[in-house]
Structure formats: structure tokens, C-alpha cells
Motif scaffolding. Structure first.
Motif, PDB file in Angstrom:
ATOM      1  N   SER A  10     -25.689  49.602  35.196  1.00 54.24           N
ATOM      2  CA  SER A  10     -26.395  50.297  36.265  1.00 54.24           C
ATOM      3  C   SER A  10     -25.625  50.189  37.576  1.00 54.24           C
ATOM      4  N   LEU A  11     -25.811  51.185  38.425  1.00 62.33           N
ATOM      5  CA  LEU A  11     -25.192  51.192  39.741  1.00 62.33           C
ATOM      6  C   LEU A  11     -25.638  49.981  40.550  1.00 62.33           C
ATOM      7  N   THR A  51     -21.109  41.010  49.712  1.00 64.04           N
ATOM      8  CA  THR A  51     -22.225  40.593  48.878  1.00 64.04           C
ATOM      9  C   THR A  51     -22.598  41.743  47.951  1.00 64.04           C
ATOM     10  N   GLY A  52     -23.139  41.402  46.804  1.00 68.32           N
ATOM     11  CA  GLY A  52     -23.582  42.417  45.860  1.00 68.32           C
ATOM     12  C   GLY A  52     -22.518  42.868  44.877  1.00 68.32           C
ATOM     13  N   ALA A  53     -21.273  42.421  45.057  1.00 71.40           N
ATOM     14  CA  ALA A  53     -20.204  42.822  44.133  1.00 71.40           C
ATOM     15  C   ALA A  53     -20.446  42.191  42.767  1.00 71.40           C
ATOM     16  N   GLY A  72     -18.849  54.377  40.190  1.00 73.04           N
ATOM     17  CA  GLY A  72     -20.186  54.816  40.569  1.00 73.04           C
ATOM     18  C   GLY A  72     -20.931  53.835  41.449  1.00 73.04           C
ATOM     19  N   ASP A  73     -20.459  52.579  41.544  1.00 71.72           N
ATOM     20  CA  ASP A  73     -21.105  51.625  42.444  1.00 71.72           C
ATOM     21  C   ASP A  73     -20.949  52.100  43.887  1.00 71.72           C
ATOM     22  N   SER A 146     -19.338  54.820  50.440  1.00 72.75           N
ATOM     23  CA  SER A 146     -18.595  55.578  49.441  1.00 72.75           C
ATOM     24  C   SER A 146     -18.952  55.059  48.060  1.00 72.75           C
ATOM     25  N   LYS A 147     -18.842  55.926  47.081  1.00 74.12           N
ATOM     26  CA  LYS A 147     -18.971  55.494  45.693  1.00 74.12           C
ATOM     27  C   LYS A 147     -17.586  55.189  45.151  1.00 74.12           C
ATOM     28  N   VAL A 148     -17.526  54.179  44.283  1.00 74.59           N
ATOM     29  CA  VAL A 148     -16.268  53.834  43.630  1.00 74.59           C
ATOM     30  C   VAL A 148     -15.927  54.951  42.647  1.00 74.59           C
ATOM     31  N   ALA A 149     -14.737  55.521  42.785  1.00 70.72           N
ATOM     32  CA  ALA A 149     -14.300  56.627  41.929  1.00 70.72           C
ATOM     33  C   ALA A 149     -13.577  56.125  40.684  1.00 70.72           C
TER      34      ALA A 149
END
Length: 187
Positions: A10-11, A51-53, A72-73, A146-149
Motif C-alpha cells: 500500500s502507498l 519519517t514514514g519511509a 507510488g509512495d 511528489s510521488k515516487v516514479a
């Protein structure tokens, strides 16, 4: 109920706080009021806190960071001065790919500015010695998102505007525009 493997895919939202030592920048680089020509600065005044990575690989608290993320993250950058923007203040106003680096991977999609207004944000109560109970005020918060591509290593440019406290002790005024060139590795 979702299984752990479903949750891993999940994202996730990854937050990066950029804390800037403004005294270092002022002493080393001086003022620069030309936004179209920001001054490049070294990596000694920026501290990236993540944080959150999915994982921190290296660089927590430095100007270069490696962390685990999936495609997508969502990654959000926010900035502040070492003074919590109360004396000197910092605004992170742009993040762009460093096109001068050959072979640079497009890890991130374009960063966009997002604003959130919290109508009941807390601030210290200035009528008490402890600041408590907190008072609620309307306050705006800005992030560059940004979303990770894709996974990989990307060099990019982070642009900041630095403001200093004016001699009247209540107004902050523009001191200069600066940027630095961190590299973030996403695994």
C-alpha cells in the motif's frame, strides 16, 4: 482485514523536514535578493529529517538522504529554520531535477506545492509561563509533494528563500534566495 503483504504494497506517506542553519548561510554567502539567480550553497547548513519511509538507509539528519520507498509512495518536503521560523525564517519554494548530472534517474515525478489550512492549529499561550493551555489559531502549512516514479538515485535542486528579523523586532524581511544539490536514493 488486510494481510501484512497487502499493507507492505500500500502507498505510504513519507515526510521530510528540512531544517536550515540560517546563521551559517548568512555568514558564508551573504544576501542575495535575485530570485532568478539563487546562490548555490554547500551541504553544511541543511538537515533532512525523514519519517514514514519504509526504511532509512543512510543520511538521516544530513543534507543527503537514502531511504526505502515503493513506486507510488508520496514524498512531502517541508522546511523551517533552526529558529522554527520565529527569528530567521525559511520557505522551501521549489524542488527540481538537477539536469547538469548525466545519467540522473527520474526517481520522482514533478514536485508540486500544496497548502493546507488548519483552522484550529495550536500555538503556545503567551499569557502563561508554560505556554499551556495551547490556543487555537488559523494557520497555513505548505509542502512540496511528489510521488515516487521509480527506484534509483536522483540528484535534484532544493530552492529556499531566507528571511531575517527586521530591526523593528516584529517584521521578517527577505534576505536571499539559495539552493543546494542533494542526492536522494530510493530503494
Amino acid at each position: 482485514m488486510a494481510t501484512k503483504s497487502t499493507l507492505d504494497a500500500s502507498l505510504v506517506s513519507i515526510d521530510i523536514l528540512t531544517v536550515i542553519d540560517t546563521e551559517y548561510i548568512k555568514k558564508k554567502y551573504g544576501p542575495n535578493n535575485n530570485q532568478s539567480s539563487p546562490v548555490g550553497i554547500d551541504h553544511n547548513s541543511q538537515f533532512l529529517i525523514c519519517t514514514g519511509a519504509r526504511s532509512i538507509i543512510s543520511g538521516q539528519g544530513t543534507a543527503d538522504l537514502s531511504f526505502g520507498a515503493n513506486v507510488g509512495d508520496l514524498v512531502s518536503f517541508r522546511g523551517t529554520s533552526i529558529y522554527q521560523n520565529s527569528d530567521d525564517a525559511v520557505i522551501v519554494y521549489a524542488i527540481k531535477k538537477n539536469t547538469s548530472i548525466t545519467g540522473n534517474t527520474d526517481v520522482f515525478n514533478r514536485f508540486i506545492s500544496n497548502s493546507v489550512t488548519r483552522k484550529g492549529a495550536v500555538q503556545p499561550n503567551t499569557t502563561t509561563d508554560t505556554g499551556l493551555p495551547a490556543v487555537n489559531v488559523s494557520q497555513n502549512f505548505l509542502s512540496l509533494d511528489s510521488k515516487v516514479a521509480t527506484s534509483g538515485k536522483e540528484a535534484f535542486l532544493v530552492y529556499i528563500a531566507l528571511y531575517t528579523l527586521a530591526s523593528d523586532g516584529v517584521t521578517q524581511q527577505l534576505y536571499g534566495y539559495y539552493y543546494w544539490d542533494p542526492t536522494i536514493t530510493v530503494k
